[in-house]
Design a protein around this motif. Structure first.
Motif, PDB file in Angstrom:
ATOM      1  N   LEU A 167      12.386  38.384  -0.152  1.00  0.00           N
ATOM      2  CA  LEU A 167      13.098  38.460  -1.426  1.00  0.00           C
ATOM      3  C   LEU A 167      12.123  38.689  -2.588  1.00  0.00           C
ATOM      4  O   LEU A 167      12.418  39.468  -3.515  1.00  0.00           O
ATOM      5  CB  LEU A 167      13.903  37.181  -1.650  1.00  0.00           C
ATOM      6  CG  LEU A 167      14.896  37.178  -2.808  1.00  0.00           C
ATOM      7  CD1 LEU A 167      15.869  38.344  -2.716  1.00  0.00           C
ATOM      8  CD2 LEU A 167      15.659  35.842  -2.839  1.00  0.00           C
ATOM      9  N   ILE A 211      16.425  31.062  -8.112  1.00  0.00           N
ATOM     10  CA  ILE A 211      16.879  31.196  -6.719  1.00  0.00           C
ATOM     11  C   ILE A 211      16.184  30.099  -5.937  1.00  0.00           C
ATOM     12  O   ILE A 211      14.959  30.079  -5.809  1.00  0.00           O
ATOM     13  CB  ILE A 211      16.549  32.579  -6.138  1.00  0.00           C
ATOM     14  CG1 ILE A 211      17.257  33.678  -6.928  1.00  0.00           C
ATOM     15  CG2 ILE A 211      16.952  32.640  -4.666  1.00  0.00           C
ATOM     16  CD1 ILE A 211      16.966  35.087  -6.423  1.00  0.00           C
ATOM     17  N   LEU A 213      15.561  28.288  -2.519  1.00  0.00           N
ATOM     18  CA  LEU A 213      15.631  28.474  -1.073  1.00  0.00           C
ATOM     19  C   LEU A 213      15.001  27.326  -0.287  1.00  0.00           C
ATOM     20  O   LEU A 213      15.200  27.239   0.932  1.00  0.00           O
ATOM     21  CB  LEU A 213      14.900  29.769  -0.673  1.00  0.00           C
ATOM     22  CG  LEU A 213      15.338  31.073  -1.320  1.00  0.00           C
ATOM     23  CD1 LEU A 213      14.415  32.212  -0.867  1.00  0.00           C
ATOM     24  CD2 LEU A 213      16.775  31.402  -0.953  1.00  0.00           C
ATOM     25  N   ILE A 254      21.159  30.185  -8.330  1.00  0.00           N
ATOM     26  CA  ILE A 254      21.580  30.602  -6.996  1.00  0.00           C
ATOM     27  C   ILE A 254      20.860  29.726  -5.978  1.00  0.00           C
ATOM     28  O   ILE A 254      19.630  29.660  -5.975  1.00  0.00           O
ATOM     29  CB  ILE A 254      21.233  32.089  -6.739  1.00  0.00           C
ATOM     30  CG1 ILE A 254      21.813  32.961  -7.849  1.00  0.00           C
ATOM     31  CG2 ILE A 254      21.737  32.538  -5.375  1.00  0.00           C
ATOM     32  CD1 ILE A 254      21.240  34.367  -7.867  1.00  0.00           C
ATOM     33  N   ALA A 256      20.477  28.269  -1.839  1.00  0.00           N
ATOM     34  CA  ALA A 256      20.759  28.484  -0.429  1.00  0.00           C
ATOM     35  C   ALA A 256      21.751  27.448   0.073  1.00  0.00           C
ATOM     36  O   ALA A 256      21.775  26.305  -0.371  1.00  0.00           O
ATOM     37  CB  ALA A 256      19.466  28.413   0.379  1.00  0.00           C
ATOM     38  N   ILE A 308      24.845  30.385  -1.514  1.00  0.00           N
ATOM     39  CA  ILE A 308      24.839  31.419  -0.483  1.00  0.00           C
ATOM     40  C   ILE A 308      24.913  30.761   0.892  1.00  0.00           C
ATOM     41  O   ILE A 308      23.913  30.286   1.434  1.00  0.00           O
ATOM     42  CB  ILE A 308      23.581  32.306  -0.585  1.00  0.00           C
ATOM     43  CG1 ILE A 308      23.431  32.865  -2.004  1.00  0.00           C
ATOM     44  CG2 ILE A 308      23.630  33.425   0.443  1.00  0.00           C
ATOM     45  CD1 ILE A 308      24.546  33.799  -2.431  1.00  0.00           C
ATOM     46  N   THR A 310      24.677  30.939   4.350  1.00  0.00           N
ATOM     47  CA  THR A 310      24.036  31.926   5.214  1.00  0.00           C
ATOM     48  C   THR A 310      24.342  31.681   6.686  1.00  0.00           C
ATOM     49  O   THR A 310      24.321  30.539   7.156  1.00  0.00           O
ATOM     50  CB  THR A 310      22.510  31.894   4.998  1.00  0.00           C
ATOM     51  OG1 THR A 310      22.251  31.989   3.590  1.00  0.00           O
ATOM     52  CG2 THR A 310      21.829  33.039   5.710  1.00  0.00           C
ATOM     53  N   TYR A 355      21.792  38.028  -2.234  1.00  0.00           N
ATOM     54  CA  TYR A 355      21.127  37.271  -3.304  1.00  0.00           C
ATOM     55  C   TYR A 355      20.994  38.141  -4.557  1.00  0.00           C
ATOM     56  O   TYR A 355      21.178  37.666  -5.682  1.00  0.00           O
ATOM     57  CB  TYR A 355      19.747  36.793  -2.847  1.00  0.00           C
ATOM     58  CG  TYR A 355      19.784  35.472  -2.117  1.00  0.00           C
ATOM     59  CD1 TYR A 355      19.859  34.272  -2.817  1.00  0.00           C
ATOM     60  CD2 TYR A 355      19.762  35.417  -0.729  1.00  0.00           C
ATOM     61  CE1 TYR A 355      19.903  33.050  -2.165  1.00  0.00           C
ATOM     62  CE2 TYR A 355      19.804  34.200  -0.058  1.00  0.00           C
ATOM     63  CZ  TYR A 355      19.876  33.027  -0.781  1.00  0.00           C
ATOM     64  OH  TYR A 355      19.936  31.817  -0.126  1.00  0.00           O
ATOM     65  N   HIS A 356      20.682  39.404  -4.356  1.00  0.00           N
ATOM     66  CA  HIS A 356      20.560  40.336  -5.475  1.00  0.00           C
ATOM     67  C   HIS A 356      21.895  40.470  -6.207  1.00  0.00           C
ATOM     68  O   HIS A 356      21.952  40.426  -7.446  1.00  0.00           O
ATOM     69  CB  HIS A 356      20.100  41.695  -4.929  1.00  0.00           C
ATOM     70  CG  HIS A 356      19.685  42.663  -5.983  1.00  0.00           C
ATOM     71  ND1 HIS A 356      19.861  44.023  -5.842  1.00  0.00           N
ATOM     72  CD2 HIS A 356      19.104  42.493  -7.206  1.00  0.00           C
ATOM     73  CE1 HIS A 356      19.390  44.636  -6.905  1.00  0.00           C
ATOM     74  NE2 HIS A 356      18.933  43.745  -7.748  1.00  0.00           N
TER      75      HIS A 356
END
Length: 449
Positions: A167, A211, A213, A254, A256, A308, A310, A355-356
């Motif tokens: 990313l 973001i 993660l 954002i 995860a 997100i 996943t 994610y984008h």
């Protein structure tokens, strides 16, 4: 032997050349099936040196040649081994010419010419991958630009992981500035020290988006220590970061999440973001993900938040595919416990696109299922992977096998998980996936035809 390939991109030569000059370009173009790791990218396309690592500590030094450099038009790199660790590479000849030719007002022909004594078929596969990646990455960034996305400053945790590394490269080549939040002393201007439980009040100064993660791997036996590590690396760090972001003027947060939210035994019916965590049989991971997402919503502000969820991320660089690829390549693969359990998967590059999209799509909020539109059974996945590596997969794997490695609970939550998840929000938004079918994803990421 010379091998050439070219394709056209809908952008000016200067825009394309800028993409190649940014950090992350080499990582975006390096085929994931090759046993190579980017150790250092060239600081200059004119006269810098890129260093790649091969198994056994061998180094591949690609030196850029000043005589082959022309701004916005061309650059050349050539293998020039150095030192003892470069000795094995001396048997390889490699000279790579990159050229960029205007093909209209906003169109560029991108070409590669490689002179090498390596097998031509391998080079052709590598170039096919590079040009596919270029086309898909440029398409993704152009969709974002058309939606109004401008260059952002993005704080990112988990930058050393499989998704985080990819990313960072994808966002950097797209013109964004990535600030890596790390737990060690910063080693460059792109890093900031992050204390997960007590972040510095100025940690996110100047950042437009976060973001998040970071979190320890869930893979392993679910001992009390492993359970605690999973919890402690996710809940409070996420809550602290979300609270700080809400006070720091960050516009988008954002984080995860995982389809474990729906439970490991989610049943045969498709589930989407409207379903509750009780849609499947409750378990430890379902509870963790539920609490993880609640922590991401901490704080009061107008900040847009996206979680997100996943699925199984497919990449030969890590995760499940990295484990199974050598097994199947040796002809030892086969369906697990009959192969009926459903696998909701996502290609690594498609995950990056999601994610984008969360950065530029202002209508996207709350949980988002990051899975391909076509989940497959374990038996279907087995057949697709066997075809991709050109080996039979006829050795059945009994359900008891993963218990030896993961224990009863780990086997149930990970190896035997049965989840048929649908990316309803993305489909409703008209999201474009790079690879919707498992066969196409494996062919691209493993270099098969």
């Amino acid at each position: 032997m010379n091998t050439e390939r070219s394709s056209q991109l809908p952008a000016s030569a200067s825009v394309v050349f800028d993409w190649f000059s940014r950090p992350g370009a080499m990582q975006r173009l390096l085929p994931p099936w090759l046993p190579l790791k980017v150790i250092e990218e060239a600081g200059s396309l004119k006269d810098g040196t890129a260093v790649l690592g091969l198994p056994g500590g061998v180094l591949w030094n690609a030196k850029h040649q000043p005589e082959g450099f022309a701004e916005n038009r061309s650059f050349v790199d050539q293998l020039e081994p150095e030192g003892v660790r470069g000795l094995p590479a001396r048997v390889v000849q490699w000279r790579h010419e990159h050229y960029f030719e205007p093909a209209g007002a906003q169109c560029t022909t991108v070409g590669d010419c490689i002179q090498s004594n390596m097998p031509g078929r391998q080079i052709e596969s590598m170039l096919a991958y590079r040009h596919r990646q270029l086309a898909d990455d440029f398409a993704a960034h152009q969709r974002a630009a058309q939606a109004g996305l401008k260059p952002l400053v993005i704080a990112l945790t988990g930058s050393s992981g499989l998704v985080g590394q990819a990313l960072c490269a994808f966002l950097s080549t797209g013109g964004h500035r990535v600030v890596k939040l790390v737990r060690h002393e910063p080693e460059s201007a792109s890093e900031r020290r992050w204390n997960p439980l007590d972040p510095d009040p100025g940690l996110l100064d100047g950042c437009d988006a976060v973001i998040h993660l970071a979190g320890v791997s869930i893979f392993g036996r679910f001992s009390q220590a492993h359970r605690q590590a999973i919890l402690s690396s996710r809940i409070e760090p996420t809550r602290s970061l979300a609270l700080l972001a809400s006070r720091s003027g960050v516009r988008t947060f954002i984080s995860a999440s995982a389809i474990g939210f729906y439970g490991a035994s989610a049943g045969p019916h498709p589930l989407d973001e409207t379903d509750s965590p009780r849609a499947g049989t409750p378990d430890f991971l379902a509870d963790v993900v539920d609490r993880w997402e609640r922590a991401a919503n901490a704080g009061d502000s107008g900040m847009r938040r996206v979680q997100i969820r996943t699925g199984i991320v497919l990449s030969p660089k890590g995760g499940m595919l990295a484990v199974l690829r050598p097994v199947f390549s040796a002809g030892l693969g086969g369906p697990l416990a009959g192969g009926k359990q459903m696998l909701s998967w996502i290609g690594l590059d498609d995950l990056l696109d999601i994610y984008h999209r969360a950065l530029w799509d202002s209508q996207l909020a709350g949980p988002v299922n990051a899975v391909a539109p076509q989940p497959v059974s374990n038996a279907e996945f087995t057949r697709a992977l066997a075809r991709a590596v050109r080996r039979p997969a006829i050795i059945p794997v009994p359900a008891a096998a993963p218990k030896l490695l993961l224990g009863a609970e780990g086997s149930h939550l990970l190896a035997m998980a049965d989840q048929k998840i649908v990316p309803r929000k993305l489909l409703d938004a008209g999201h474009q996936f790079r690879n919707e079918r498992i066969e196409l994803e494996l062919a691209h990421s493993l270099g098969s035809r």
